[in-house]
Write an enzyme that holds these catalytic residues in place. Structure first.
Site, short mmCIF file in Angstrom:
data_model
loop_
_atom_site.label_atom_id
_atom_site.label_comp_id
_atom_site.label_asym_id
_atom_site.label_seq_id
_atom_site.Cartn_x
_atom_site.Cartn_y
_atom_site.Cartn_z
N ARG A 127 0.84 -1.19 0.00
CA ARG A 127 0.00 0.00 0.00
C ARG A 127 0.88 1.24 0.00
NH1 ARG A 127 -4.67 2.30 -1.54
NH2 ARG A 127 -5.98 3.13 0.16
N THR B 210 -9.52 0.68 -9.95
CA THR B 210 -8.67 -0.29 -9.31
C THR B 210 -8.76 -1.52 -10.19
OG1 THR B 210 -9.09 0.65 -7.11
CG2 THR B 210 -8.43 -1.65 -7.15
N THR C 127 -4.04 -0.66 -7.43
CA THR C 127 -4.81 0.57 -7.65
C THR C 127 -3.92 1.80 -7.78
OG1 THR C 127 -6.68 1.87 -6.80
CG2 THR C 127 -5.07 1.07 -5.19
N ASN D 129 -6.10 4.49 -7.28
CA ASN D 129 -7.27 5.11 -6.67
C ASN D 129 -8.28 5.57 -7.72
OD1 ASN D 129 -8.86 5.77 -4.44
ND2 ASN D 129 -8.13 7.88 -4.41
N GLU E 28 -3.85 8.52 -3.76
CA GLU E 28 -4.33 7.80 -2.59
C GLU E 28 -4.43 8.64 -1.33
OE1 GLU E 28 -5.66 5.07 -2.52
OE2 GLU E 28 -4.97 3.89 -4.21
N ASP F 96 -7.66 8.75 0.39
CA ASP F 96 -8.16 7.64 1.18
C ASP F 96 -7.88 7.80 2.67
OD1 ASP F 96 -9.38 6.31 -0.84
OD2 ASP F 96 -7.98 4.64 -0.96
N SER G 247 -7.66 1.06 3.06
CA SER G 247 -8.08 0.64 1.73
C SER G 247 -9.27 -0.30 1.84
CB SER G 247 -6.93 -0.09 1.02
OG SER G 247 -7.37 -0.69 -0.17
N GLY H 195 -13.89 0.78 -5.50
CA GLY H 195 -13.97 1.66 -4.34
C GLY H 195 -14.54 0.93 -3.14
#
Length: 578
Positions: free
Chosen positions: A116, A389, A407, A409, A428, A431, A460, A481
């Protein structure tokens, strides 16, 4: 014993301690720490052939090519992910990140790979706020300030070192060749470039890459990406150092800072992909291996399945079945909003959230004939669920498995390409809970647990999962999403009900995420009678366009047959058995 007579979360520390169960493995049959109904080490059978399902036929074929050269599922995952970076940049890429659940056949080892993205050290929440304190969606979603430090390159290197058979150069070779020699962009990519053209035009390197001659590629045109080919070659030759240090790192930081971003060489050099223990939940004799935090998906899926374990869905009509599933979704997403974040920064009550006793208490608050209002947080409006994604699923001839969700995003990520690298950066940062209890672009609320900090990984919804039963196995995941979680949940339920990979991928979908208090419904999911009955129970049904791009591989161990299916909603995908 009933510890939670209602669905409220006012818990004392004493009561919390009574709910603790060891580790992250939970049983959905009401027994904490019960042995898994099917342990992977007992699966001595091997398929003898392989299957891959991904969002693009070039990526699927890249994975099959690597398998044909002696690679395993993990080498193939590197080939698929890197090829998607070239041919499907609207959804994923080396400027973004991924989460993966891997199963190694020889010893039954399950592992979660956390690649991530992470916030740069100089992150400043004020940069994402308007003067009135509301979220500034432009800085959160467009340009270099919206980008976290990419994790995908480090994740691919980690997989190659610890799980692959082939050198990284061989696994990355298909993507490098396609980027260098060119390919014909599909309609999804052409449409995404056209949709984001206004923002792409803000950045010279983005224009040079995606808008040659001032417009998006036309159908049938050959598109080459020599800068990304060069970046991939450096990763192939030098591993982490080929991206996070040296030539590429210098170009990334120079480009980001010149455009107003705050990355440093230290941010890149300090990034590490991580191995984590996956969440395991038992449900109706199946062992589900799924994503732990910083994914919220596995926790939510486990919580929902634990709640549903107290009902016999197979004996219900559609109205009652949907009612109980939606109520379980509602409660899991409420907890998602309150508690979850990066486990390296936030102490989360996972033992509580994953406990079947906790689920037992939540279940008692579900009325059999009436919807529960979502009234604990202010109303928030969700955006249309995105396809921004991608997910792919792999089972190889030896029974190794890879469920990988990757992803950048939102569509085309930040729309910012770092000059000289070919790398489209993610967006990202949105997020994170940039403003507590204010929705992000997907309508999800967040608390201080998901607030941005330097080096922290944003929460995520990615939910790559492997489902193992006595006779059947599935590798499953999807983009979408916040709807990723419910798509994967529904896919798991359909698989356990005996459906094929094609049926699972094609199923109509519904979704509830606590706020806004509505059931998102894909057109054609419910007939008029079912819709009317749900409305009378107090549900607000809201029609949305189709969402998700599920890719599923199944293995029937009775017949030793593999099956691969790509979501029929998107014709560019390919599920293929080798």
């Amino acid at each position: 014993m009933r510890f939670f007579p209602t669905w409220r979360l006012s818990l004392s520390h004493a009561l919390l301690s009574m709910l603790l169960v060891a580790g992250t493995a939970v049983a959905a049959d009401g027994t904490p720490n019960a042995a898994s109904p099917v342990h992977p080490s007992s699966m001595q059978q091997r398929p003898g052939h392989a299957a891959i399902a991904s969002a693009n036929f070039l990526a699927t074929n890249a994975g099959l090519e690597v398998l044909a050269h002696g690679g395993n599922a993990f080498d193939a995952a590197i080939a698929v992910a890197s090829t998607l970076s070239v041919v499907e940049p609207e959804s994923s890429g080396i400027g973004g990140g991924f989460m993966a659940v891997l199963h190694r056949a020889k010893d039954g080892h399950d592992v979660f790979i956390d690649a991530r993205e992470a916030a740069p050290a100089a992150v400043d929440r004020k940069a994402y706020l308007n003067a009135d304190g509301s979220p500034n969606r432009d800085t959160a979603l467009k340009g270099p300030l919206s980008a976290g430090i990419p994790g995908e390159p480090a994740g691919l290197v980690l997989i190659a070192k610890r799980y692959g058979r082939l050198p990284l150069q061989q696994s990355l070779a298909p993507a490098i060749r396609i980027a260098r020699d060119g390919f014909k962009p599909d309609s999804r990519l052409r449409n995404a470039i056209a949709e984001e053209q206004k923002d792409l035009q803000r950045w010279p390197a983005s224009v040079a890459k995606y808008l040659p001659n001032g417009k998006s590629p036309v159908e049938g045109a050959i598109w080459r990406d020599p800068d990304q080919a060069r970046t991939l070659e450096l990763i192939a030759a030098h591993g982490d150092d080929g991206f996070y240090r040296g030539e590429t790192a210098n170009k990334l930081v120079t480009a980001v800072r010149a455009a107003g971003g705050n990355w440093t060489l230290a941010d890149l050099a300090s990034y590490k992909a991580k191995e984590r223990t996956p969440i395991i939940v038992n449900y109706r004799g199946y062992r589900i291996v799924t994503a732990p935090p910083p994914s919220s998906g596995g926790v939510a899926i486990a919580e929902i399945l634990n709640i549903l374990a107290g009902f016999d869905l197979s004996k219900m009509d559609q109205v009652q079945r949907v009612h109980y599933i939606v109520e379980a979704m509602r409660r899991a997403f409420r907890d998602h909003n309150d508690y979850l974040g990066d486990p390296d920064f936030v102490k989360m009550p996972l033992d509580m959230l994953l406990s079947p006793f906790y689920a037992d208490g939540l279940r008692q608050g579900i009325l059999p004939d009436k919807a529960t209002p979502s009234s604990m947080l202010p109303r928030a409006e969700a955006a249309e669920p995105g396809m921004h994604t991608t997910h792919f699923s792999i089972i190889d001839a030896d029974g190794n498995m890879a469920a990988v969700t990757s992803t950048v995003n939102y569509t085309m990520g930040s729309t910012f390409v770092a000059e000289g690298t070919g790398v489209l950066l993610n967006d990202e940062m949105d997020d994170f809970a940039l403003v507590p209890n204010k929705p992000n672009v997907y309508g999800l609320l967040g608390s201080a647990a998901n607030a941005p900090e330097g080096g922290k990984r944003m929460l995520s919804s990615m939910s790559p999962s492997i489902v193992i039963g006595a006779d059947r196995t599935a590798v499953i995941g999807s983009p979408g999403g916040s709807t990723i979680i419910t798509q994967v949940l529904e896919g798991i339920l359909h698989f356990i009900d005996g459906e094929s990979a094609q049926q699972i991928a094609a199923h109509k979908r519904f979704h509830h995420q606590y706020m806004p208090d509505e059931v998102m419904v894909e057109q054609g999911t419910f007939d008029p009678v079912t819709s009317e009955a749900l409305t009378k129970m107090g549900y607000t049904l809201k029609q949305r366009e189709s969402w998700g791009f599920m890719n599923v591989v199944t293995w029937d161990r009775k017949t030793n047959k593999l099956d691969a299916a790509s979501d029929p909603r998107r014709p560019s995908g390919l599920g293929k058995v080798q």
